[in-house]
Structures are given as C-alpha cells and as structure tokens.
Design an enzyme around this catalytic site. Structure first.
Site, PDB file in Angstrom:
ATOM      1  N   TRP A 111      57.936  39.906  25.401  1.00  0.00           N
ATOM      2  CA  TRP A 111      57.819  39.643  26.808  1.00  0.00           C
ATOM      3  C   TRP A 111      56.623  40.524  27.326  1.00  0.00           C
ATOM      4  O   TRP A 111      56.262  41.568  26.906  1.00  0.00           O
ATOM      5  CB  TRP A 111      59.030  40.254  27.496  1.00  0.00           C
ATOM      6  CG  TRP A 111      60.112  39.207  27.851  1.00  0.00           C
ATOM      7  CD1 TRP A 111      60.220  38.552  29.197  1.00  0.00           C
ATOM      8  CD2 TRP A 111      60.854  38.495  26.859  1.00  0.00           C
ATOM      9  NE1 TRP A 111      61.242  37.709  29.246  1.00  0.00           N
ATOM     10  CE2 TRP A 111      61.721  37.586  28.000  1.00  0.00           C
ATOM     11  CE3 TRP A 111      61.192  38.489  25.817  1.00  0.00           C
ATOM     12  CZ2 TRP A 111      62.673  36.872  27.550  1.00  0.00           C
ATOM     13  CZ3 TRP A 111      62.377  37.839  25.259  1.00  0.00           C
ATOM     14  CH2 TRP A 111      63.081  36.729  26.036  1.00  0.00           C
ATOM     15  N   ASN A 112      56.055  40.070  28.229  1.00  0.00           N
ATOM     16  CA  ASN A 112      54.792  40.338  28.892  1.00  0.00           C
ATOM     17  C   ASN A 112      54.828  41.864  29.474  1.00  0.00           C
ATOM     18  O   ASN A 112      54.214  42.751  28.591  1.00  0.00           O
ATOM     19  CB  ASN A 112      54.189  39.476  30.062  1.00  0.00           C
ATOM     20  CG  ASN A 112      52.798  39.925  30.480  1.00  0.00           C
ATOM     21  OD1 ASN A 112      52.645  41.001  30.506  1.00  0.00           O
ATOM     22  ND2 ASN A 112      52.002  38.711  30.772  1.00  0.00           N
ATOM     23  N   ASP A 136      57.375  44.046  29.416  1.00  0.00           N
ATOM     24  CA  ASP A 136      57.749  44.912  28.365  1.00  0.00           C
ATOM     25  C   ASP A 136      56.811  45.466  27.394  1.00  0.00           C
ATOM     26  O   ASP A 136      56.989  46.584  27.188  1.00  0.00           O
ATOM     27  CB  ASP A 136      59.035  44.129  27.721  1.00  0.00           C
ATOM     28  CG  ASP A 136      60.243  43.667  28.509  1.00  0.00           C
ATOM     29  OD1 ASP A 136      60.067  42.651  29.292  1.00  0.00           O
ATOM     30  OD2 ASP A 136      61.109  44.401  28.421  1.00  0.00           O
ATOM     31  N   TYR A 156      68.550  32.588  21.999  1.00  0.00           N
ATOM     32  CA  TYR A 156      67.771  32.621  23.266  1.00  0.00           C
ATOM     33  C   TYR A 156      67.767  31.192  24.003  1.00  0.00           C
ATOM     34  O   TYR A 156      67.324  30.169  23.345  1.00  0.00           O
ATOM     35  CB  TYR A 156      66.214  33.490  23.168  1.00  0.00           C
ATOM     36  CG  TYR A 156      65.848  33.460  24.672  1.00  0.00           C
ATOM     37  CD1 TYR A 156      66.190  34.683  25.398  1.00  0.00           C
ATOM     38  CD2 TYR A 156      64.909  32.489  25.420  1.00  0.00           C
ATOM     39  CE1 TYR A 156      65.746  34.773  26.758  1.00  0.00           C
ATOM     40  CE2 TYR A 156      64.440  32.622  26.496  1.00  0.00           C
ATOM     41  CZ  TYR A 156      65.005  33.775  27.317  1.00  0.00           C
ATOM     42  OH  TYR A 156      64.357  33.889  28.453  1.00  0.00           O
ATOM     43  N   ASP A 200      64.416  39.306  38.239  1.00  0.00           N
ATOM     44  CA  ASP A 200      64.974  37.921  38.286  1.00  0.00           C
ATOM     45  C   ASP A 200      65.598  37.592  39.287  1.00  0.00           C
ATOM     46  O   ASP A 200      65.742  36.525  40.232  1.00  0.00           O
ATOM     47  CB  ASP A 200      65.740  37.629  36.814  1.00  0.00           C
ATOM     48  CG  ASP A 200      64.700  37.917  35.867  1.00  0.00           C
ATOM     49  OD1 ASP A 200      63.787  38.584  35.646  1.00  0.00           O
ATOM     50  OD2 ASP A 200      65.468  37.659  34.561  1.00  0.00           O
ATOM     51  N   ARG A 240      74.820  39.939  34.858  1.00  0.00           N
ATOM     52  CA  ARG A 240      73.853  38.949  34.673  1.00  0.00           C
ATOM     53  C   ARG A 240      73.602  38.022  35.982  1.00  0.00           C
ATOM     54  O   ARG A 240      74.457  38.010  36.753  1.00  0.00           O
ATOM     55  CB  ARG A 240      74.034  38.309  33.642  1.00  0.00           C
ATOM     56  CG  ARG A 240      73.932  38.903  32.195  1.00  0.00           C
ATOM     57  CD  ARG A 240      72.424  39.353  32.028  1.00  0.00           C
ATOM     58  NE  ARG A 240      71.692  38.098  31.639  1.00  0.00           N
ATOM     59  CZ  ARG A 240      70.166  38.391  31.465  1.00  0.00           C
ATOM     60  NH1 ARG A 240      69.835  39.508  31.546  1.00  0.00           N
ATOM     61  NH2 ARG A 240      69.484  37.223  31.373  1.00  0.00           N
ATOM     62  N   TYR A 242      71.980  43.745  37.464  1.00  0.00           N
ATOM     63  CA  TYR A 242      70.638  43.266  37.346  1.00  0.00           C
ATOM     64  C   TYR A 242      69.601  43.895  38.298  1.00  0.00           C
ATOM     65  O   TYR A 242      69.648  45.112  38.515  1.00  0.00           O
ATOM     66  CB  TYR A 242      70.599  41.689  36.913  1.00  0.00           C
ATOM     67  CG  TYR A 242      69.509  41.329  35.892  1.00  0.00           C
ATOM     68  CD1 TYR A 242      68.976  42.174  35.040  1.00  0.00           C
ATOM     69  CD2 TYR A 242      68.947  40.246  36.322  1.00  0.00           C
ATOM     70  CE1 TYR A 242      68.162  41.774  33.817  1.00  0.00           C
ATOM     71  CE2 TYR A 242      68.042  39.730  35.070  1.00  0.00           C
ATOM     72  CZ  TYR A 242      67.646  40.397  34.031  1.00  0.00           C
ATOM     73  OH  TYR A 242      66.672  39.895  33.102  1.00  0.00           O
ATOM     74  N   TRP A 243      69.179  42.839  39.099  1.00  0.00           N
ATOM     75  CA  TRP A 243      67.958  43.308  40.151  1.00  0.00           C
ATOM     76  C   TRP A 243      68.529  43.466  41.609  1.00  0.00           C
ATOM     77  O   TRP A 243      67.986  43.601  42.464  1.00  0.00           O
ATOM     78  CB  TRP A 243      66.914  42.556  40.089  1.00  0.00           C
ATOM     79  CG  TRP A 243      65.898  42.868  38.830  1.00  0.00           C
ATOM     80  CD1 TRP A 243      66.009  42.162  37.604  1.00  0.00           C
ATOM     81  CD2 TRP A 243      65.158  44.031  38.488  1.00  0.00           C
ATOM     82  NE1 TRP A 243      65.222  42.490  36.734  1.00  0.00           N
ATOM     83  CE2 TRP A 243      64.739  43.731  37.283  1.00  0.00           C
ATOM     84  CE3 TRP A 243      64.633  44.892  39.519  1.00  0.00           C
ATOM     85  CZ2 TRP A 243      63.761  44.549  36.751  1.00  0.00           C
ATOM     86  CZ3 TRP A 243      63.763  45.862  38.796  1.00  0.00           C
ATOM     87  CH2 TRP A 243      63.109  45.584  37.470  1.00  0.00           C
ATOM     88  N   GLU A 279      69.336  48.750  28.989  1.00  0.00           N
ATOM     89  CA  GLU A 279      68.216  48.113  29.920  1.00  0.00           C
ATOM     90  C   GLU A 279      68.146  48.526  31.371  1.00  0.00           C
ATOM     91  O   GLU A 279      66.924  48.839  31.817  1.00  0.00           O
ATOM     92  CB  GLU A 279      68.635  46.675  30.061  1.00  0.00           C
ATOM     93  CG  GLU A 279      67.641  45.752  30.698  1.00  0.00           C
ATOM     94  CD  GLU A 279      68.232  44.198  30.632  1.00  0.00           C
ATOM     95  OE1 GLU A 279      69.245  44.065  30.033  1.00  0.00           O
ATOM     96  OE2 GLU A 279      67.296  43.176  30.798  1.00  0.00           O
TER      97      GLU A 279
HETATM   98  C1  DGY Z   1      65.693  36.072  30.856  1.00  0.00           C
HETATM   99  O1  DGY Z   1      65.751  35.609  30.037  1.00  0.00           O
HETATM  100  O2  DGY Z   1      66.785  36.521  31.576  1.00  0.00           O
HETATM  101  C2  DGY Z   1      64.450  36.964  31.276  1.00  0.00           C
HETATM  102  O3  DGY Z   1      64.645  37.795  31.971  1.00  0.00           O
HETATM  103  C3  DGY Z   1      63.639  35.813  31.587  1.00  0.00           C
HETATM  104  O4  DGY Z   1      62.329  36.396  31.552  1.00  0.00           O
END
Ligand code: DGY
Length: 423
Positions: free
Chosen positions: A37-38, A40, A85, A162, A195, A344-345, A388
């Site tokens: 991931w960028n 990260d 994934y 996200d 999530r 999460y966010w 995380e």
């Molecule tokens: C995810 O897969 O949840 C990531 O945050 C996408 O970049």
C-alpha cells in the site's frame, strides 16, 4: 504487552517490519492487507530508516516501480495474487502501469519522508526526484483540473481515510445498482463492527467499476464522476510534500518555478476548505459546494503543511477533540452524533496521523501539545500493542494486529524513550 520475547517494544516493532517484509516491500499486516500500500510503505520506510537505511530506500523505490505513465503512483501494488484480499487485480482491471495495481492513488507523503532520508543518501533521493515531481503534477492535473488549489478524491480509498463520515453524503450520488453479489474478505479477518458497512462497500465497488468502464482515464473520471470531493487531508499532505520537493530541488540545483507555482496555488486554496461552523478545515463536495459537517483529524493537517492562517481557531478545535477522549487524536469529532469510537475512520486514533499532527504543532511552537500527543501515542501502543488503530475512549486495539505503520511510527518517533507511567 503479551510478555513474550522479544522483550522490548523496539525489538518487537523491528520484528513486525521484518515479518511483514515480502522482499523489497512490506505488507501493512498479514491477511487483511497482503499487498504493498502506498502511504503505508512510506511510513514503513521511516521505521526501517532507524535500523536499516538500505531497506528504507528500497521500500519507496519498489513503490515507485509501479508508477503509471501518467505520473500516478497507485494506492495498491499487486505483485502476487493473494486470494485473501478483495477486490484484487482482476476486479480493478487497471493495467496502465508497469505492475498490476489499483487505479487510484493515496496521500502523497513520499516527498516528505524522502527528504528526511535524503540528508544521508542524496543520490538515491535525487533518483526519485523526477518520479516525485511527476506524481505531484499528476495530482494537480487529475484531481484539481480547474486549478482551485484543493485536491479532490475520486474514491474514499484515495483519501486513505476510507469510511470517514465526510464521504457519506457525497456518496449518495453513486449508483450502486450494478454492483451485484460479492464476498468481502476483510470482515472474516477483523471484527465487523470495526470495518466499513456493506452500503459503504457497495459504493467502493461501484466506483471501481466506474473507473474500469472509463479504462482508468483520469481526465474522464474527473469530468464524469458523481464523487469528486475536495479533501483537506490530501490537500495539506500534498502542500507539505511540495515544500519538501522544493527543498530537494534547491539541493539538487534544479529549477523551482513550477513547484513554487503549485505551492502558491495550494496555499491559497486552503481557505476554500475552512468551514466556519465546524471551526475546522473540512472536506467539500465539489459537485455541490457543500461542506462536510464536522472536523476530523485531517482538519489539523494544514499545520503540518505550514498553513497557519487559522491556527488559533484550529487549536481550540483540537482542544475540544482531545479533551473529549482519553487517547487522542480521534479521527472524527467526538462531539458529533456521527462519531463511532471503534469503527475505523469514524472515531479511532491512528499513530501515523498523530505523528503528522504533532509535527504541525511543533512548527507553530506548540511543543506542549505536540508532546501530549506523542506521550499518548506511546501509551496507546504500550497498552494495546501495534494495532492498526485504537479506540480513543479506552485505547482498545482495533483492526489488524502487528501492523507495519504503527510499528514504524513507534521506531521513527522514538516512542521507547517515553517511559511507562509518564503523564
Ligand atoms: C481496504 O481494502 O480496506 C483498503 O483500505 C483499501 O485501500
């Protein structure tokens, strides 16, 4: 911590980076995020730099190997196929770069970290100068085609934050009717309550399909997408990155005129994101002009970018955020009805955001506030490990565990120097 060896947290943090190393690049955490991931990777490079400088450079160099011909550095690089994934390369169908990747980008912190590393390895930094410059130009062209001086995102994942409540309303314009059935992988690896919800995921996938349907032509996407939201996070991180790129341009004896023009545009652009009601820099739906209603942790990042026009009001808002929780900085206004402490966010605290906010506070001489955030980040990690992200009220470890960027920030920010029990 768990009382197991290796016994110091520094050792443990280094072990996490080594364990998550897949040979030249590091996964954010095994299972949940099995690719590169960028942003990260860029934070990870800061961590590696404390004990293996060569590996730190490699982390960023491998990221830039995936740069697209148009200049974009993608948010995920898919070097291997990882069935754990979703959505993987076959869903993204973004085949424009030299390596399989996603079709969007992520916050451009790279120039800032490369400048930090450059002090000792200027040749490797100079080799990345052109690629960085091309990436920054891509942002301006693809995400600010009207030259407003604010950076839009075309997908919530592009912001790196996200499921921030900011994207809820603008996201209502996304047509999800053709998304169909799919199986998420994230919710089998991490507690569902931590999530994004299914409605968010439907939108994420609809926007991926939107890009596929336009063959990832970013000019077309910017012109046609219903989701085009100016983000104070990206805007501030890019402005800071432009300043760091400019400093490198000077060191390498290059012309700075084009960078200066971009800096001036971003400096002036910030004011458009100032939401007087929230007393914060807020995202703004560029299709309607509407502000997001509340401040977020990204509201403070203009300080990281050296934008100080609103500093007194911002400090008040920061105090309101930090006083309402035990472990700052919450990703969303804790006074808002939309605050959700473990999701999460929508509420949790994140170590790498704390590092950026504290850096901004130091730039304006607010050392006490910066120290507070640093100490609280060390406390969180001592209490809950290298998660995380963390619950801001009770400090619960959330999301993936043994997480690379949390380990990297522990090392790069010297958090081991803060002894247990410090208040
Ligand atoms: C995810 O897969 O949840 C990531 O945050 C996408 O970049």
């Amino acid at each position: 911590m768990d009382g197991m060896t290796p016994d110091t947290l520094d050792d443990r943090a280094r072990a996490i980076l080594r364990d998550n190393d897949r040979g030249g690049y590091t996964v954010p955490t095994a299972g949940l995020y099995p690719y590169q991931w960028n942003w990260d990777s860029v934070f990870v490079a800061m961590g590696f730099a404390t004990f293996d400088r060569d590996r730190a450079w490699q982390e960023i160099e491998t990221l830039f190997e995936a740069q697209w011909p148009d200049g974009m550095v993608p948010h995920i690089v898919f070097r291997v196929d990882e069935p754990t994934y979703f959505p993987g390369p076959s869903v993204w169908q973004a085949n424009k770069g030299p390596l399989p990747s996603s079709g969007i980008s992520q916050p451009p912190v790279a120039a800032t970290v490369i400048r930090m590393l450059a002090e000792q390895d200027s040749a490797r930094a100079e080799a990345l100068f052109e690629p960085l410059d091309r990436w920054h130009r891509w942002w301006h062209a693809a995400r600010d085609p009207d030259g407003l001086g604010v950076m839009a995102i075309t997908h919530p994942w592009e912001s790196g934050r996200d499921n921030l409540p900011d994207w809820d309303k603008p996201g209502q314009a996304i047509d999800t009717s053709k998304v169909g059935d799919y199986t998420r992988r994230d919710t089998s690896l991490v507690d569902n309550d931590q999530r994004p919800k299914k409605a968010d995921y439907d939108r994420y996938l609809a926007l991926v399909q939107f890009g596929v349907d336009r063959d990832w032509d970013h000019a077309r996407i910017a012109a046609e997408t219903p989701f085009f939201v100016a983000d104070p996070g990206i805007t501030a991180i890019l402005l800071r990155a432009e300043r760091d790129l400019r400093a490198m341009a000077e060191t390498f004896g290059r012309d700075t005129n084009a960078i200066d023009a971009r800096i001036a545009r971003l400096e002036a652009g910030h004011e458009q994101l100032w939401n007087p009601e929230a007393k914060a820099y807020c995202s703004r739906n560029l299709r309607t002009g509407a502000f997001a209603p509340d401040g977020t942790s990204a509201s403070f990042l203009p300080l990281f970018a050296g934008v100080t026009d609103r500093k007194d009001e911002l400090l008040e808002t920061l105090d309101a955020f930090t006083n309402a929780v035990t472990y700052p900085v919450p990703s969303y206004d804790p006074q808002s009805a939309l605050f959700d402490p473990l999701r999460y966010w929508r509420g949790p605290s994140w170590a790498m955001v704390n590092w950026m906010i504290a850096d901004g506070l130091r730039q304006i001489g607010e050392d006490q506030k910066a120290d507070r955030i640093r100490i609280d980040t060390a406390k969180l990690i001592r209490k809950s490990g290298f998660a995380e992200y963390f619950g801001p009220l009770q400090g619960e470890p959330c999301g993936g565990q043994n997480f690379s960027w949390t380990a990297a920030i522990w090392l790069a920010w010297g958090l081991n120097e803060i002894s247990e029990g410090t208040d």
